[in-house]
Scaffold this motif. Structure first.
Motif, mmCIF file in Angstrom:
data_model
loop_
_atom_site.group_PDB
_atom_site.id
_atom_site.type_symbol
_atom_site.label_atom_id
_atom_site.label_comp_id
_atom_site.label_asym_id
_atom_site.label_seq_id
_atom_site.Cartn_x
_atom_site.Cartn_y
_atom_site.Cartn_z
ATOM 1 N N VAL A 31 0.887 -1.158 0.000
ATOM 2 C CA VAL A 31 0.000 0.000 0.000
ATOM 3 C C VAL A 31 0.923 1.206 0.000
ATOM 4 O O VAL A 31 1.753 1.360 0.903
ATOM 5 N N ALA A 32 0.803 2.055 -1.018
ATOM 6 C CA ALA A 32 1.771 3.129 -1.215
ATOM 7 C C ALA A 32 1.094 4.462 -1.502
ATOM 8 O O ALA A 32 -0.086 4.518 -1.863
ATOM 9 N N VAL A 33 1.879 5.508 -1.380
ATOM 10 C CA VAL A 33 1.478 6.859 -1.758
ATOM 11 C C VAL A 33 2.466 7.327 -2.812
ATOM 12 O O VAL A 33 3.679 7.237 -2.625
ATOM 13 N N ASN A 34 1.931 7.811 -3.927
ATOM 14 C CA ASN A 34 2.756 8.308 -5.022
ATOM 15 C C ASN A 34 2.389 9.756 -5.310
ATOM 16 O O ASN A 34 1.266 10.171 -5.062
ATOM 17 N N LEU A 41 -1.347 13.733 -4.654
ATOM 18 C CA LEU A 41 -0.940 12.406 -4.208
ATOM 19 C C LEU A 41 -1.930 11.369 -4.719
ATOM 20 O O LEU A 41 -3.124 11.661 -4.851
ATOM 21 N N THR A 42 -1.440 10.178 -4.995
ATOM 22 C CA THR A 42 -2.312 9.076 -5.401
ATOM 23 C C THR A 42 -1.935 7.833 -4.597
ATOM 24 O O THR A 42 -0.830 7.733 -4.069
ATOM 25 N N TYR A 43 -2.874 6.901 -4.520
ATOM 26 C CA TYR A 43 -2.622 5.642 -3.825
ATOM 27 C C TYR A 43 -2.118 4.607 -4.820
ATOM 28 O O TYR A 43 -2.463 4.634 -5.994
ATOM 29 N N GLY A 44 -1.330 3.692 -4.320
ATOM 30 C CA GLY A 44 -0.878 2.572 -5.117
ATOM 31 C C GLY A 44 -1.094 1.277 -4.347
ATOM 32 O O GLY A 44 -0.825 1.214 -3.151
ATOM 33 N N LEU A 45 -1.622 0.280 -5.025
ATOM 34 C CA LEU A 45 -1.777 -1.067 -4.477
ATOM 35 C C LEU A 45 -1.120 -2.017 -5.464
ATOM 36 O O LEU A 45 -1.382 -1.930 -6.665
ATOM 37 N N GLY A 46 -0.292 -2.903 -4.976
ATOM 38 C CA GLY A 46 0.352 -3.846 -5.875
ATOM 39 C C GLY A 46 1.036 -4.957 -5.101
ATOM 40 O O GLY A 46 1.111 -4.920 -3.870
ATOM 41 N N PHE A 47 1.526 -5.942 -5.827
ATOM 42 C CA PHE A 47 2.190 -7.076 -5.215
ATOM 43 C C PHE A 47 3.698 -6.943 -5.367
ATOM 44 O O PHE A 47 4.184 -6.528 -6.407
ATOM 45 N N GLY A 62 -4.665 -12.842 7.003
ATOM 46 C CA GLY A 62 -3.858 -13.734 6.182
ATOM 47 C C GLY A 62 -3.103 -13.050 5.054
ATOM 48 O O GLY A 62 -2.534 -13.714 4.192
ATOM 49 N N ILE A 63 -3.079 -11.722 5.054
ATOM 50 C CA ILE A 63 -2.357 -10.949 4.035
ATOM 51 C C ILE A 63 -1.174 -10.270 4.714
ATOM 52 O O ILE A 63 -1.325 -9.649 5.763
ATOM 53 N N GLU A 64 0.009 -10.381 4.101
ATOM 54 C CA GLU A 64 1.187 -9.659 4.576
ATOM 55 C C GLU A 64 1.234 -8.345 3.799
ATOM 56 O O GLU A 64 1.331 -8.338 2.575
ATOM 57 N N ILE A 65 1.146 -7.230 4.521
ATOM 58 C CA ILE A 65 1.062 -5.898 3.919
ATOM 59 C C ILE A 65 2.360 -5.162 4.219
ATOM 60 O O ILE A 65 2.841 -5.195 5.354
ATOM 61 N N ILE A 66 2.902 -4.481 3.207
ATOM 62 C CA ILE A 66 4.071 -3.643 3.445
ATOM 63 C C ILE A 66 3.721 -2.193 3.123
ATOM 64 O O ILE A 66 2.996 -1.895 2.176
ATOM 65 N N THR A 92 -11.840 0.493 -2.251
ATOM 66 C CA THR A 92 -12.050 1.848 -1.763
ATOM 67 C C THR A 92 -11.023 2.112 -0.681
ATOM 68 O O THR A 92 -10.655 1.212 0.073
ATOM 69 N N ILE A 93 -10.551 3.337 -0.624
ATOM 70 C CA ILE A 93 -9.551 3.718 0.364
ATOM 71 C C ILE A 93 -10.074 4.928 1.112
ATOM 72 O O ILE A 93 -10.378 5.954 0.506
ATOM 73 N N ASN A 94 -10.196 4.786 2.433
ATOM 74 C CA ASN A 94 -10.658 5.870 3.284
ATOM 75 C C ASN A 94 -9.500 6.291 4.174
ATOM 76 O O ASN A 94 -9.094 5.552 5.062
ATOM 77 N N ASN A 95 -8.962 7.472 3.907
ATOM 78 C CA ASN A 95 -7.806 7.986 4.635
ATOM 79 C C ASN A 95 -8.232 9.194 5.463
ATOM 80 O O ASN A 95 -8.563 10.237 4.909
ATOM 81 N N PRO A 96 -8.218 9.074 6.793
ATOM 82 C CA PRO A 96 -8.636 10.198 7.632
ATOM 83 C C PRO A 96 -7.685 11.390 7.569
ATOM 84 O O PRO A 96 -8.040 12.484 8.007
ATOM 85 N N ASN A 97 -6.501 11.207 7.003
ATOM 86 C CA ASN A 97 -5.522 12.290 6.889
ATOM 87 C C ASN A 97 -5.732 13.141 5.641
ATOM 88 O O ASN A 97 -5.145 14.212 5.526
ATOM 89 N N ALA A 98 -6.541 12.671 4.700
ATOM 90 C CA ALA A 98 -6.789 13.415 3.467
ATOM 91 C C ALA A 98 -7.696 14.597 3.767
ATOM 92 O O ALA A 98 -8.778 14.438 4.328
#
Length: 121
Positions: A31-34, A41-47, A62-66, A92-98
């Motif tokens: 889970v990233a911020v670009n 800023l945009t969000y990034g999700l990837g493996f 059961g998911i390992e998140i970095i 969907t991404i809900n970020n309370p800091n946005a």
């Protein structure tokens, strides 16, 4: 340890399906911020197969998140969910800091990080 990002059971289920479909079992979910987008800023999700020394490691459903240490403060308290509708499904991404987001809903900015705003297409 702080859980910078929370992933719901629905999102974890969908991530596991995607990992299996793409042959990415055993990978991490990043889970990233670009920089970019109308608001900066945009969000990034990837493996990713490898965790960096500059990453925090989280484990949920059961998911390992970095999460990169540089992104952790921007993402703290963020919730990643997966919703189905008649028009299809998506994360969907809900970020309370946005504090602001663009009209197309794909970018944001926070009080501490503006990013690199670009012109909307």
């Amino acid at each position: 340890m702080t859980q910078y990002v929370e992933i719901t059971e629905a999102a974890a289920y969908r991530v596991k399906e995607m990992m299996k479909h793409n042959g990415e079992e055993g990978s991490f979910l990043r889970v990233a911020v670009n920089g970019g987008g109308c608001s900066g800023l945009t969000y990034g999700l990837g493996f990713e197969e490898v965790k960096s020394e500059d990453d925090y490691l989280l484990s949920q459903h059961g998911i390992e998140i970095i999460v990169a240490k540089d992104d952790a403060g921007i993402l703290e308290g963020t919730k990643v969910d997966y919703k189905e509708s008649l028009m299809g499904g998506g994360f969907t991404i809900n970020n309370p800091n946005a504090i602001a987001s663009c009209g197309c809903g794909t970018s944001f900015r926070t009080a501490k990080k503006v990013g690199t705003p670009q012109t909307c297409d």
